[in-house]
Design a protein around this motif. Structure first.
Motif, mmCIF file in Angstrom:
data_model
loop_
_atom_site.group_PDB
_atom_site.id
_atom_site.type_symbol
_atom_site.label_atom_id
_atom_site.label_comp_id
_atom_site.label_asym_id
_atom_site.label_seq_id
_atom_site.Cartn_x
_atom_site.Cartn_y
_atom_site.Cartn_z
ATOM 1 N N LYS A 125 27.933 45.749 45.192
ATOM 2 C CA LYS A 125 28.970 45.415 44.578
ATOM 3 C C LYS A 125 28.824 43.749 44.896
ATOM 4 O O LYS A 125 28.645 43.161 46.266
ATOM 5 N N ARG A 126 28.897 42.874 43.889
ATOM 6 C CA ARG A 126 28.885 41.924 44.104
ATOM 7 C C ARG A 126 30.013 41.236 44.904
ATOM 8 O O ARG A 126 31.139 42.009 45.243
ATOM 9 N N PHE A 127 29.883 40.116 45.836
ATOM 10 C CA PHE A 127 30.852 39.339 47.057
ATOM 11 C C PHE A 127 31.006 38.643 46.196
ATOM 12 O O PHE A 127 31.120 37.687 45.123
ATOM 13 N N VAL A 128 32.540 38.465 45.525
ATOM 14 C CA VAL A 128 34.026 37.732 45.214
ATOM 15 C C VAL A 128 34.842 37.107 46.511
ATOM 16 O O VAL A 128 35.540 37.729 47.189
ATOM 17 N N ARG A 129 35.265 35.637 46.700
ATOM 18 C CA ARG A 129 35.973 35.588 47.415
ATOM 19 C C ARG A 129 37.329 35.057 46.837
ATOM 20 O O ARG A 129 37.764 34.279 45.355
ATOM 21 N N SER A 130 38.088 36.050 47.145
ATOM 22 C CA SER A 130 39.769 36.092 46.399
ATOM 23 C C SER A 130 40.253 35.807 47.700
ATOM 24 O O SER A 130 40.294 36.624 48.348
ATOM 25 N N GLU A 131 41.616 35.732 47.214
ATOM 26 C CA GLU A 131 43.371 35.468 47.425
ATOM 27 C C GLU A 131 44.291 36.651 47.271
ATOM 28 O O GLU A 131 43.481 37.148 46.166
ATOM 29 N N PRO A 132 44.622 37.481 48.388
ATOM 30 C CA PRO A 132 45.084 39.071 47.914
ATOM 31 C C PRO A 132 46.180 38.758 46.280
ATOM 32 O O PRO A 132 46.543 37.643 46.088
ATOM 33 N N VAL A 133 45.567 40.186 45.999
ATOM 34 C CA VAL A 133 46.524 40.325 43.735
ATOM 35 C C VAL A 133 47.839 40.126 44.699
ATOM 36 O O VAL A 133 48.916 40.346 45.360
ATOM 37 N N PRO A 134 48.513 39.208 44.366
ATOM 38 C CA PRO A 134 49.982 39.229 44.258
ATOM 39 C C PRO A 134 50.778 40.302 44.270
ATOM 40 O O PRO A 134 50.569 41.033 42.966
ATOM 41 N N GLU A 135 51.788 40.526 45.177
ATOM 42 C CA GLU A 135 52.700 42.596 45.360
ATOM 43 C C GLU A 135 53.785 42.186 43.830
ATOM 44 O O GLU A 135 53.729 43.551 43.400
ATOM 45 N N ARG A 136 53.619 41.374 44.112
ATOM 46 C CA ARG A 136 54.593 40.880 42.475
ATOM 47 C C ARG A 136 54.291 39.298 41.166
ATOM 48 O O ARG A 136 53.980 38.214 42.062
ATOM 49 N N ASN A 137 53.965 39.901 40.230
ATOM 50 C CA ASN A 137 54.228 38.891 39.217
ATOM 51 C C ASN A 137 54.471 38.756 38.557
ATOM 52 O O ASN A 137 53.830 39.075 36.673
ATOM 53 N N THR A 138 55.995 38.675 38.055
ATOM 54 C CA THR A 138 56.551 38.367 36.903
ATOM 55 C C THR A 138 57.636 37.553 36.997
ATOM 56 O O THR A 138 58.133 37.354 35.549
ATOM 57 N N ALA A 139 56.909 36.395 37.397
ATOM 58 C CA ALA A 139 56.939 34.484 36.775
ATOM 59 C C ALA A 139 56.305 34.748 35.304
ATOM 60 O O ALA A 139 55.445 35.588 34.558
ATOM 61 N N ALA A 140 57.294 33.848 34.492
ATOM 62 C CA ALA A 140 56.359 33.843 33.299
ATOM 63 C C ALA A 140 54.788 33.137 33.422
ATOM 64 O O ALA A 140 54.158 33.518 32.715
ATOM 65 N N VAL A 141 54.608 32.131 33.777
ATOM 66 C CA VAL A 141 53.654 31.573 34.106
ATOM 67 C C VAL A 141 52.942 33.039 35.281
ATOM 68 O O VAL A 141 53.185 32.754 36.405
ATOM 69 N N LYS A 142 51.719 33.787 34.577
ATOM 70 C CA LYS A 142 50.979 34.271 35.510
ATOM 71 C C LYS A 142 50.256 34.336 36.586
ATOM 72 O O LYS A 142 49.194 33.018 35.895
ATOM 73 N N VAL A 143 50.145 34.811 38.191
ATOM 74 C CA VAL A 143 49.364 34.191 39.141
ATOM 75 C C VAL A 143 48.107 34.926 38.633
ATOM 76 O O VAL A 143 48.016 36.550 39.260
ATOM 77 N N VAL A 194 44.007 35.928 40.742
ATOM 78 C CA VAL A 194 43.339 35.657 41.553
ATOM 79 C C VAL A 194 41.858 36.426 41.120
ATOM 80 O O VAL A 194 41.955 36.707 39.962
ATOM 81 N N ALA A 195 40.684 35.874 42.152
ATOM 82 C CA ALA A 195 39.550 36.534 40.653
ATOM 83 C C ALA A 195 39.738 37.792 41.486
ATOM 84 O O ALA A 195 38.696 38.136 40.253
ATOM 85 N N GLU A 196 40.007 38.862 42.215
ATOM 86 C CA GLU A 196 40.455 39.737 42.043
ATOM 87 C C GLU A 196 40.892 40.858 40.997
ATOM 88 O O GLU A 196 40.886 41.665 40.134
ATOM 89 N N SER A 197 41.798 40.080 40.144
ATOM 90 C CA SER A 197 42.577 39.950 39.097
ATOM 91 C C SER A 197 42.496 39.244 37.525
ATOM 92 O O SER A 197 43.276 39.475 36.847
ATOM 93 N N PHE A 198 41.184 38.605 38.130
ATOM 94 C CA PHE A 198 40.482 37.619 36.819
ATOM 95 C C PHE A 198 40.724 38.760 35.817
ATOM 96 O O PHE A 198 41.254 38.948 34.592
ATOM 97 N N ASP A 199 40.018 39.726 36.107
ATOM 98 C CA ASP A 199 39.683 40.678 34.567
ATOM 99 C C ASP A 199 40.752 41.343 34.198
ATOM 100 O O ASP A 199 40.337 41.937 32.732
ATOM 101 N N ASP A 200 41.393 42.164 35.356
ATOM 102 C CA ASP A 200 42.833 43.055 34.491
ATOM 103 C C ASP A 200 43.833 41.798 33.491
ATOM 104 O O ASP A 200 44.206 41.882 32.757
ATOM 105 N N ILE A 201 43.519 40.579 34.103
ATOM 106 C CA ILE A 201 44.338 39.732 33.090
ATOM 107 C C ILE A 201 43.824 39.295 32.007
ATOM 108 O O ILE A 201 44.363 39.098 31.337
ATOM 109 N N VAL A 202 42.667 38.123 32.806
ATOM 110 C CA VAL A 202 42.734 36.894 31.638
ATOM 111 C C VAL A 202 41.413 37.768 30.480
ATOM 112 O O VAL A 202 41.078 37.121 29.508
ATOM 113 N N ASN A 203 40.716 38.909 31.702
ATOM 114 C CA ASN A 203 40.037 39.663 30.656
ATOM 115 C C ASN A 203 40.575 40.933 29.543
ATOM 116 O O ASN A 203 39.346 41.605 29.083
ATOM 117 N N ASP A 204 41.405 40.904 30.028
ATOM 118 C CA ASP A 204 42.302 41.953 29.157
ATOM 119 C C ASP A 204 41.718 42.186 27.437
ATOM 120 O O ASP A 204 42.868 41.040 27.058
#
Length: 415
Positions: free
Chosen positions: A280-298, A300-310
């Motif tokens: 498994k690749r090592f990825v330096r990441s901040e914790p995935v935000p528990e709530r991410n409901t603001a207009a500008v989505k936050v 992190v490295a761990e959530s990049f695929d789920d959000i940006v690569n959707d």
């Protein structure tokens, strides 16, 4: 030192367009741009190499032995006479490459006989401190000598099976997939101890030659911040045992979590898993935000695929630094853009702290803010945003690049 804000004409005359720019002058003339290390020690050693001739003329075997008994590798040309055309080409290459390598030459063919050669050639001597039983200490170049062929020969052979990676040569080594063993390496004061661990790495490395992975060793004290920030390794991890990491040329990172064993078995298991694709690749990441409901989505490295690569979303992603004043200035405009497009389910406006999260491959982030657009169904072809930083600039760009959206004021075909 020249202050280019006060002496702009002088700096323009020498082609200075960025700061700081360092140049090397010889005999009062601009010789070459300085592209060496930027540490005090690195600059000192780099400039030491600039003194004297491009290639040292060796007359005797004693001269040769003195030259090659050096901390760094040595490149020695052996020629039949001062009028040799190959010598002329060799000296041209030395002039171009002297900042990176040590050159010398002789016009006495007898000096090459002890190395099994009796005709013109180039001998590459690896540093004596790194002599080992797994590879030759001297490599002979007998091909047709040109600047290009000699450069390729040096590049392919100078480091050997397991080079010593330093702050000065790491960029040259990292053009390939690279495994590094970090430990208390000190070739200045403890050659035997330094080679103790290197020999164990080399024994395993010899089993995996030709598989596209380069091996190296390094002093962990020189790379502490990198080990902590890029690989999550604490300064007390492993004690005297080496840390093992792999960094691919694409930026993928792996760490060996099993303790390094002196018989090399743990390293072999790690490499077998690496080549089998089980790590498994090592990825330096901040914790995935528990709530991410603001207009500008936050992001992190761990959530990049789920959000940006959707694949079903067009995503505008801003890479920022928390301390960057330009990012703070952009923040209200970026939030206004996100608010404007919040109701569109197919467009996402996002941001990622690029200081505390690994930036994925394909995104070149050298300054802040850096903004990319990741179009739906083309996530491997992100588009760098190079426009203005006003709301109208972003809307115009998204209208051109994103799918049709009523919130963008019409279709892209109308542009």
């Amino acid at each position: 030192m020249v202050d280019c804000t006060a002496h702009s004409e002088t700096c323009a005359r020498f082609g200075v367009s960025g700061y700081p720019t360092l140049k090397i002058f010889r005999n009062g003339r601009d010789s070459a741009p300085y592209d060496g290390p930027r540490s005090a020690d690195g600059i000192y050693h780099h400039m030491r190499k600039q003194t004297g001739p491009d290639s040292v003329h060796l007359n005797t075997d004693e001269d040769l032995q003195t030259f090659i008994e050096h901390y760094d590798a040595s490149v020695v040309g052996v020629f039949s006479g001062a009028d040799s055309s190959h010598l002329s080409e060799f000296l041209k290459a030395a002039g171009l490459l002297r900042e990176q390598f040590r050159f010398a030459h002789t016009t006495d063919l007898k000096l090459g006989e002890q190395y099994g050669v009796n005709s013109e050639c180039v001998l590459l001597f690896r540093p004596p401190k790194m002599a080992n039983k797994f590879e030759d200490s001297v490599v002979v170049f007998k091909d047709y000598l040109t600047i290009g062929s000699l450069r390729r020969f040096i590049r392919d052979h100078i480091y050997g099976l397991c080079p010593h990676m330093t702050l000065e040569n790491r960029d040259r080594l990292r053009v390939r997939d690279l495994l590094t063993a970090f430990y208390d390496l000190d070739y200045h004061h403890n050659v035997q101890r330094s080679n103790y661990w290197r020999n164990r790495v080399m024994k395993v490395a010899s089993l995996y030659s030709g598989r596209g992975l380069t091996f190296s060793v390094a002093n962990k004290k020189d790379f502490l911040s990198e080990l902590e920030d890029d690989f999550g390794l604490g300064t007390s991890d492993g004690g005297e045992l080496p840390f093992i990491t792999i960094r691919t040329r694409l930026g993928h990172k792996y760490t060996m979590r099993e303790e390094f064993t002196r018989d090399g078995q743990s390293l072999q298991r790690f490499l077998n898993d690496y080549f089998a694709g089980r790590l498994k690749r090592f990825v330096r990441s901040e914790p995935v935000p528990e709530r991410n409901t603001a207009a500008v989505k936050v992001v992190v490295a761990e959530s990049f695929d789920d959000i940006v690569n959707d694949p079903g979303k067009d995503v505008l992603i801003q890479f920022y630094s928390p301390s960057c004043p330009h990012c703070k200035k952009l923040e209200p405009v970026y939030k206004e853009l996100a608010d404007r497009l919040y109701a569109d389910p197919n467009i996402v406006i996002a941001k990622m702290n690029a200081v505390d999260n690994d930036v994925p491959t394909g995104y070149d982030v050298q300054g802040y803010p850096t903004i990319y657009f990741a179009p739906m169904d083309k996530k491997d072809e992100p588009i760098r945003f190079e426009g203005g930083r006003e709301l109208k600039d972003f809307l115009r760009f998204l209208k051109q690049e994103a799918g049709d959206s009523p919130l963008l004021g019409g279709s892209k075909d109308e542009l």
